[in-house]
Design an enzyme around this catalytic site. Structure first.
Site, PDB file in Angstrom:
ATOM      1  N   HIS A 166      22.060  -6.930 -29.489  1.00  6.31           N
ATOM      2  CA  HIS A 166      22.406  -8.306 -29.850  1.00  6.31           C
ATOM      3  C   HIS A 166      22.174  -8.482 -31.345  1.00  6.31           C
ATOM      4  O   HIS A 166      21.248  -7.899 -31.913  1.00  6.31           O
ATOM      5  CB  HIS A 166      21.493  -9.309 -29.119  1.00  6.31           C
ATOM      6  CG  HIS A 166      21.933  -9.627 -27.725  1.00  6.31           C
ATOM      7  ND1 HIS A 166      21.058  -9.993 -26.731  1.00  6.31           N
ATOM      8  CD2 HIS A 166      23.172  -9.658 -27.146  1.00  6.31           C
ATOM      9  CE1 HIS A 166      21.721 -10.227 -25.606  1.00  6.31           C
ATOM     10  NE2 HIS A 166      23.003 -10.026 -25.833  1.00  6.31           N
ATOM     11  N   CYS A 262      14.643 -14.058 -28.996  1.00  5.05           N
ATOM     12  CA  CYS A 262      15.258 -14.001 -27.669  1.00  5.05           C
ATOM     13  C   CYS A 262      14.653 -15.044 -26.733  1.00  5.05           C
ATOM     14  O   CYS A 262      15.314 -15.510 -25.800  1.00  5.05           O
ATOM     15  CB  CYS A 262      15.068 -12.626 -27.050  1.00  5.05           C
ATOM     16  SG  CYS A 262      15.882 -11.315 -27.951  1.00  5.05           S
TER      17      CYS A 262
END
Ligand SMILES: NC(=O)c1ccc[n+]([C@@H]2O[C@H](COP(=O)([O-])OP(=O)(O)OC[C@H]3O[C@@H](n4cnc5c(N)ncnc54)[C@H](O)[C@@H]3O)[C@@H](O)[C@H]2O)c1
Length: 687
Positions: A166, A262
């Site tokens: 990511h 996250c």
């Protein structure tokens, strides 16, 4: 800078499956108590600096605490994630529900592309600018859609290391137009895109030490950067920029591949409120391709070209051929991060036989401004038959070869020709870009046959024999119909004892042209005169005393006669490959090189003249035998259009693959000793 964050307590957290490299080996290994403690510590660090909202975790969804991946919030809109991995898809429902209850507009991203929320979509604080990660989890198409949907400038960044799956694992935007990031996680063009937006004094590249401890996975708050780790260098830089690094160890979450960022979804983006006209460099085109897409592996090869080229795709139509003799058809939407990338990808696809589907346009022509120099974005050719659209008509290019440009003559009967860049004249019109170009689909990337001989067990020996028999059969047929066989050979042919066999083929009419270098002729004539090749007695396999001079004596003698033909006429050379060529009027071209001794008077030392001589001799060839010469064979391969049968023989599998894998069906590669090959071939042709 965040003022409101959404967190999810890790009550059901754990590593239950493997969907990224960090999770490998960690299934069931997390410690619930420690995870909860670490999360609480993070919440405490955040709570003084931002408003924290909580979503209740759901059982069976171990990754739900990673709220950043749930979607993207901008203005009053929540765009929910469309997870690429099926394990996380059930999370979305819970987040959608949460945002609905709080009165946000939930807008699904159009299209099919996967999108993993803020994990891959980071807003630059204070700007209407979105950094869009793609290449591992989120699709490029999603970013194109986000730009449209939210009226935001999107800069796509391609992730190339699965550990940084990511964008928020390797990139962190800061207020004041600043960023810190791990450069090795991106491809070169993405780094260029970052550099184009952020001046050097506003960006900081972290080292692997920081990156692998999730330093970039940071939550940026008013005056603080909350992260799992910050090296001394990073901490110093953050302080210089006015941010206090707040370190919150999150080792339990790193077991699943996540850390601070996250674990928090940003609920507002102050300063990014003014909607702009979407500006994104992302472009798309649809291409069509027809042919043996499945059994030849062409479909895979094409899709690989898109992703390896930094693009993304969506297959709109795929109609497989249902029988062996039926072609398949595919319509593929190609998405690229910039117009330049799109052109580069399309060029590769067109070269492999695909066609741009929509609105056919004429090829774009640009005039040559400088003698021997092509306009910057010239189309470069392949070995495959190529058509160019000129004033609404498709015109087939002549002189097809690789690495040339397409010159268009715009007369009443337009003509198109392949031409080398060095031969371009001022004012000539060159095809630029990929519009209005198509190539004939005769490609088969994996159809290349290779046969190992020296490399594997005895059963493959038999396969080589069978392959040679087949080649002999083809050669006989070419000879019977008066066709043309060209041989490219190196001195290895002579060193390995293949000289007499090759000479025999010339004598028996199996060779219509010979291409090589100084070495081939020098050692062939050395053998004819002294029975040695590089001083080795070929009959006994022994070094001959003082024999290393032999090839120099051979060269010297030919020089004394003024050339090979003269030396043959004078009776100074009485056998060998060159002798048979002269005797049977088989034309040859010897190209010079930096390592040549002499050279022989016949060796063409002007490179351009040598290439022209090769090209002339290749013209009209039905078959080319490439015998243990990497240098000359590659040169010949580039000049030879598709459709000419190629046989490549070399001891090195890598060389055979390189030479024979032209993406067309007519190549056979044989990995073996060239002397043995010629021995077998000569025997098969006798038989
Ligand atoms: N005395 C001279 O003037 C002299 C001598 C040698 C080469 N040269 C020149 O150097 C240039 C390059 O020479 P080249 O074509 O020999 O080199 P090259 O490296 O291009 O090709 C040689 C190839 O032979 C393969 N090979 C080696 N042993 C083999 C075997 N037993 N069986 C099958 N394949 C084998 C190698 O894998 C390699 O691919 C040429 O221009 C040549 O004329 C000049």
């Amino acid at each position: 800078m965040a003022s409101r964050l959404l967190l999810c307590p890790p009550r059901f957290y754990g590593v239950a499956y493997v969907i990224n490299p960090w999770m490998e080996g960690n299934v069931g290994r997390t410690d619930d108590t420690e995870a909860m403690e670490q999360w609480e510590a993070l919440r405490t660090a955040l709570v003084d600096r931002a408003a924290i909202e909580i979503i209740e975790p759901a059982p069976g969804l171990p990754d739900m605490p990673f709220t950043a991946n749930a979607g993207l919030v901008l203005d009053d809109v929540f765009v929910p994630a469309r997870f690429r991995v099926p394990q996380r898809r059930p999370e979305t429902r819970h987040f959608v529900e949460w945002f609905r209850q709080r009165g946000l507009r939930v807008v699904e991203l159009p299209g099919q592309g996967s999108f993993e929320g803020e994990g891959d979509a980071l807003v630059q604080p204070g700007q209407r600018l979105l950094w869009g990660g793609y290449g591992v989890r989120t699709s490029l198409d999603a970013h194109r859609q986000l730009a449209e949907l939210l009226g935001i400038d999107v800069v796509p960044l391609r992730l190339v290391d699965e550990r940084f799956y990511h964008l928020d694992t390797c990139f962190c935007p800061l207020p004041g137009g600043r960023v810190f990031y791990y450069p090795d996680a991106f491809d070169t063009e993405s780094l260029e895109r970052i550099a184009a937006r952020v001046p050097p004094e506003r960006r900081f590249e972290v080292a692997a030490d920081d990156a692998l401890r999730f330093a970039c996975n940071a939550i940026v708050l008013d005056g603080a950067v909350v992260t799992n780790f910050a090296s001394a260098a990073l901490a110093e830089r953050l302080r210089a920029w006015g941010h206090e690094p707040v370190v919150c160890p999150l080792g339990q979450f790193i077991l699943a591949g996540g850390a601070a960022k996250c674990l928090a979804l940003q609920l507002d983006h102050p300063g990014a409120r003014t909607r702009t006209r979407p500006v994104s460099e992302i472009r798309e085109r649809t291409v069509e391709v027809q042919g043996d897409l499945l059994d030849t592996g062409l479909m895979n090869a094409l899709l690989d070209r898109i992703t390896e080229g930094g693009g993304d795709f969506e297959i709109e139509v795929f109609r497989p051929g249902l029988r062996h003799d039926q072609a398949s058809l595919a319509r593929v939407r190609v998405i690229a991060p910039s117009p330049r990338r799109l052109d580069a990808i399309l060029a590769q696809m067109i070269q492999a036989g695909a066609r741009v589907a929509e609105d056919e346009r004429d090829a774009r022509l640009e005039a040559v401004a400088q003698e021997g120099v092509a306009p910057a974005d010239f189309y470069s050719t392949t070995i495959f038959p190529t058509d160019v659209r000129v004033r609404g008509r498709w015109v087939r290019a002549t002189g097809q070869r690789m690495d040339a440009v397409l010159v268009v003559e715009e007369s009443a009967e337009p003509r198109v020709a392949c031409r080398l860049i060095r031969d371009l004249r001022r004012g000539e019109l060159i095809v630029c870009g990929v519009e209005g170009v198509r190539t004939e689909g005769m490609h088969a990337p994996h159809a290349l046959e290779t046969f190992g001989f020296m490399t594997a067990d005895t059963s493959s020996e038999r396969r080589v024999e069978l392959a040679v028999e087949r080649i002999a059969w083809e050669m006989r047929r070419v000879r019977e119909r008066g066709g043309k066989i060209v041989v490219v050979a190196s001195p290895v042919v002579i060193h390995t004892g293949g000289g007499p066999h090759l000479a025999g083929l010339v004598a028996r009419g199996y060779v219509q042209a010979l291409l090589g270098g100084n070495g081939l002729a020098a050692h062939d004539i050395e053998q004819a005169m002294f029975g040695t090749s590089l001083g080795v007695d070929l009959k006994r396999g022994l070094n001959v005393e003082g024999g290393h001079r032999n090839h120099l004596m051979a060269i010297n003698l030919v020089r004394a006669h003024g050339g090979i033909a003269q030396a043959v006429a004078a009776g100074a050379v009485r056998s060998g490959v060159m002798y048979e060529c002269v005797r049977h009027d088989v034309p040859f071209a010897l190209a010079g090189s930096i390592r040549d001794d002499g050279p022989l008077p016949d060796t063409i030392v002007d490179l351009i003249a040598a290439q022209a001589a090769y090209a002339r001799l290749i013209e009209g060839a039905d078959m080319i035998l490439m015998l243990a010469s990497m240098l000359h064979s590659i040169g010949v391969g580039n000049m030879t259009p598709a459709g000419v049968r190629l046989i490549c023989v070399d001891i090195s599998p890598a060389v055979v693959t390189k030479l024979a894998d032209r993406g067309s069906v007519e190549s056979t590669g044989i990995v073996t000793d060239v002397g043995l090959f010629l021995n077998l071939l000569a025997a098969a042709l006798e038989g």
